[in-house]
Structures are given as C-alpha cells and as structure tokens.
Design a protein around this motif. Structure first.
Motif, PDB file in Angstrom:
ATOM      1  N   SER A 231       0.718  -0.979  -0.069  1.00  0.00           N
ATOM      2  CA  SER A 231       0.030  -0.052  -0.097  1.00  0.00           C
ATOM      3  C   SER A 231       0.823   1.258   0.045  1.00  0.00           C
ATOM      4  N   GLU A 232       0.497   2.245  -0.689  1.00  0.00           N
ATOM      5  CA  GLU A 232       1.222   3.446  -0.816  1.00  0.00           C
ATOM      6  C   GLU A 232       0.935   4.553   0.310  1.00  0.00           C
ATOM      7  N   TRP A 233       1.710   5.012   1.002  1.00  0.00           N
ATOM      8  CA  TRP A 233       1.493   6.068   2.000  1.00  0.00           C
ATOM      9  C   TRP A 233       1.239   7.367   1.090  1.00  0.00           C
ATOM     10  N   VAL A 234       0.015   8.178   1.111  1.00  0.00           N
ATOM     11  CA  VAL A 234      -0.085   9.460   0.553  1.00  0.00           C
ATOM     12  C   VAL A 234      -0.265  10.410   1.492  1.00  0.00           C
ATOM     13  N   GLY A 235      -0.190  10.234   2.733  1.00  0.00           N
ATOM     14  CA  GLY A 235      -0.149  11.351   3.880  1.00  0.00           C
ATOM     15  C   GLY A 235      -1.351  11.894   3.781  1.00  0.00           C
ATOM     16  N   THR A 236      -1.291  13.451   3.844  1.00  0.00           N
ATOM     17  CA  THR A 236      -2.686  14.212   4.037  1.00  0.00           C
ATOM     18  C   THR A 236      -3.507  14.353   2.638  1.00  0.00           C
ATOM     19  N   SER A 237      -2.802  13.819   1.416  1.00  0.00           N
ATOM     20  CA  SER A 237      -3.728  13.977   0.497  1.00  0.00           C
ATOM     21  C   SER A 237      -4.764  12.712   0.376  1.00  0.00           C
ATOM     22  N   PHE A 238      -4.871  11.831   1.367  1.00  0.00           N
ATOM     23  CA  PHE A 238      -5.631  10.460   1.327  1.00  0.00           C
ATOM     24  C   PHE A 238      -7.155  10.782   0.787  1.00  0.00           C
ATOM     25  N   ALA A 239      -7.577  11.742   1.371  1.00  0.00           N
ATOM     26  CA  ALA A 239      -9.242  11.944   1.092  1.00  0.00           C
ATOM     27  C   ALA A 239      -9.217  12.345  -0.553  1.00  0.00           C
ATOM     28  N   GLN A 240      -8.524  13.061  -0.986  1.00  0.00           N
ATOM     29  CA  GLN A 240      -8.275  13.545  -2.371  1.00  0.00           C
ATOM     30  C   GLN A 240      -8.188  12.503  -3.324  1.00  0.00           C
ATOM     31  N   ARG A 241      -7.178  11.739  -2.985  1.00  0.00           N
ATOM     32  CA  ARG A 241      -6.671  10.669  -4.024  1.00  0.00           C
ATOM     33  C   ARG A 241      -7.823   9.530  -3.736  1.00  0.00           C
ATOM     34  N   ALA A 242      -8.496   9.310  -2.532  1.00  0.00           N
ATOM     35  CA  ALA A 242      -9.344   8.197  -2.477  1.00  0.00           C
ATOM     36  C   ALA A 242     -10.903   8.684  -3.400  1.00  0.00           C
ATOM     37  N   ARG A 243     -11.068   9.966  -3.184  1.00  0.00           N
ATOM     38  CA  ARG A 243     -12.305  10.502  -4.074  1.00  0.00           C
ATOM     39  C   ARG A 243     -12.179  10.347  -5.600  1.00  0.00           C
ATOM     40  N   ALA A 244     -10.521  10.696  -5.933  1.00  0.00           N
ATOM     41  CA  ALA A 244     -10.473  10.833  -7.415  1.00  0.00           C
ATOM     42  C   ALA A 244     -10.474   9.146  -8.068  1.00  0.00           C
ATOM     43  N   MET A 245      -9.973   8.265  -7.309  1.00  0.00           N
ATOM     44  CA  MET A 245      -9.977   6.937  -7.484  1.00  0.00           C
ATOM     45  C   MET A 245     -11.451   6.531  -7.647  1.00  0.00           C
ATOM     46  N   HIS A 246     -12.189   6.983  -6.668  1.00  0.00           N
ATOM     47  CA  HIS A 246     -13.619   6.675  -6.813  1.00  0.00           C
ATOM     48  C   HIS A 246     -14.468   7.234  -7.943  1.00  0.00           C
ATOM     49  N   ASP A 247     -14.101   8.437  -8.162  1.00  0.00           N
ATOM     50  CA  ASP A 247     -14.736   9.246  -9.215  1.00  0.00           C
ATOM     51  C   ASP A 247     -14.341   8.658 -10.925  1.00  0.00           C
ATOM     52  N   GLY A 248     -13.236   7.917 -10.938  1.00  0.00           N
ATOM     53  CA  GLY A 248     -12.585   7.384 -12.129  1.00  0.00           C
ATOM     54  C   GLY A 248     -11.695   8.517 -12.642  1.00  0.00           C
ATOM     55  N   GLU A 249     -10.907   9.476 -11.865  1.00  0.00           N
ATOM     56  CA  GLU A 249     -10.134  10.365 -12.524  1.00  0.00           C
ATOM     57  C   GLU A 249      -8.684   9.828 -11.984  1.00  0.00           C
ATOM     58  N   GLU A 250      -8.558   9.169 -11.180  1.00  0.00           N
ATOM     59  CA  GLU A 250      -7.316   8.258 -11.163  1.00  0.00           C
ATOM     60  C   GLU A 250      -7.383   6.693 -11.211  1.00  0.00           C
ATOM     61  N   ALA A 251      -6.279   6.305 -11.403  1.00  0.00           N
ATOM     62  CA  ALA A 251      -6.305   4.636 -11.495  1.00  0.00           C
ATOM     63  C   ALA A 251      -6.461   4.132  -9.877  1.00  0.00           C
ATOM     64  N   HIS A 252      -7.116   3.079  -9.949  1.00  0.00           N
ATOM     65  CA  HIS A 252      -7.373   2.232  -8.459  1.00  0.00           C
ATOM     66  C   HIS A 252      -5.970   1.989  -7.969  1.00  0.00           C
TER      67      HIS A 252
END
Length: 142
Positions: free
Chosen positions: A85-106
């Motif tokens: 698993s990748e540590w993403v620090g405080t960008s977790f919420a932004q990254r998780a939402r982007a993955m959920h919305d299909g804006e970023e690869a899972h």
C-alpha cells in the motif's frame, strides 16, 4: 487497565480500554475518543452491567503479557495488510475520491484524513476504513 462501554451521539455502542478513569477523562476531553463506526467524537459512557461470574465459571483475566501479545498480533496483521500500500499522507481523501470518481487509476493507499473528510467520503460511498492502530509516516520512521 479499565474497559468502558461507550456510546456515540448516533447510538453506536462499543468498548474501549483505558489505563485509568483519569486517562478516559483526559482522552475524551482532548477529542481523542471517537466512535469506530461513524467517527463521532461526542462519546459518553454507556450503561454497563457488572461482570459477575457464576461460581466455578470464572474466566481468567487477560494478563499484561497476553494483552501485549494480542496488540503485537494486531500490529503484525495491520503491517501485512499495508504491505504494497502507498502512503499518501494528507492527500488521502483527495486521492481516494479521485479513484472513486474514475479520475485516477485504482491503487491501494493509506494516509491521513480529518474526521470531516472521512465522513464525507463515507457519505459519498467511497470505500474507506480506519486502521485499528496508528501508522507512523515513512518520513518520521527512525
């Protein structure tokens, strides 16, 4: 160690262990006690039934060594789950939402989110879960 049954404002009941009643007061006052189901920090002690064992049916109390072993096993399992698993620090919420919305690869990620960010993710159907034990950010590991 002392265990309390706790209840959040949403009505969820859960157990939590504290070093003492004073530790409960201190942690609750600082906002460190949160419901593991919804994250609510408005937590109070719930009504508890006393643990009265039937005669001859007494369970042995968990020893400090057994408690230490249980926490070590939990830590080991969490480390296994975070392997890869990748540590993403405080960008977790932004990254998780982007993955959920299909804006970023899972990808499998972990990091930090505020209570408000975590609630918003859950409300929007983003699949997230709190870790049972704190994680030390990679840049803070000695």
């Amino acid at each position: 160690m002392i265990v309390f049954d706790l209840r959040c404002d949403a009505g969820h009941v859960f157990e939590a262990w504290f070093a003492s009643s004073a530790a409960w007061d201190q942690q609750r006052g600082a906002g460190h006690v949160a419901c593991p189901i919804c994250g609510d920090t408005r937590v109070e002690k719930a009504v508890m039934a006393p643990a009265v064992a039937a005669k001859g049916n007494r369970a042995a109390a968990m020893t400090p060594a057994a408690l230490k072993q249980a926490v070590a096993m939990l830590a080991s399992e969490q480390a296994r789950m975070l392997n890869g698993s990748e540590w993403v620090g405080t960008s977790f919420a932004q990254r998780a939402r982007a993955m959920h919305d299909g804006e970023e690869a899972h990808a499998t990620i972990h990091g930090q989110a505020s209570l408000a960010e975590a609630k918003a993710l859950i409300d929007d159907g983003v699949p997230v879960a709190p870790l049972p034990l704190p994680v030390t950010p990679p840049d803070q590991v000695h």
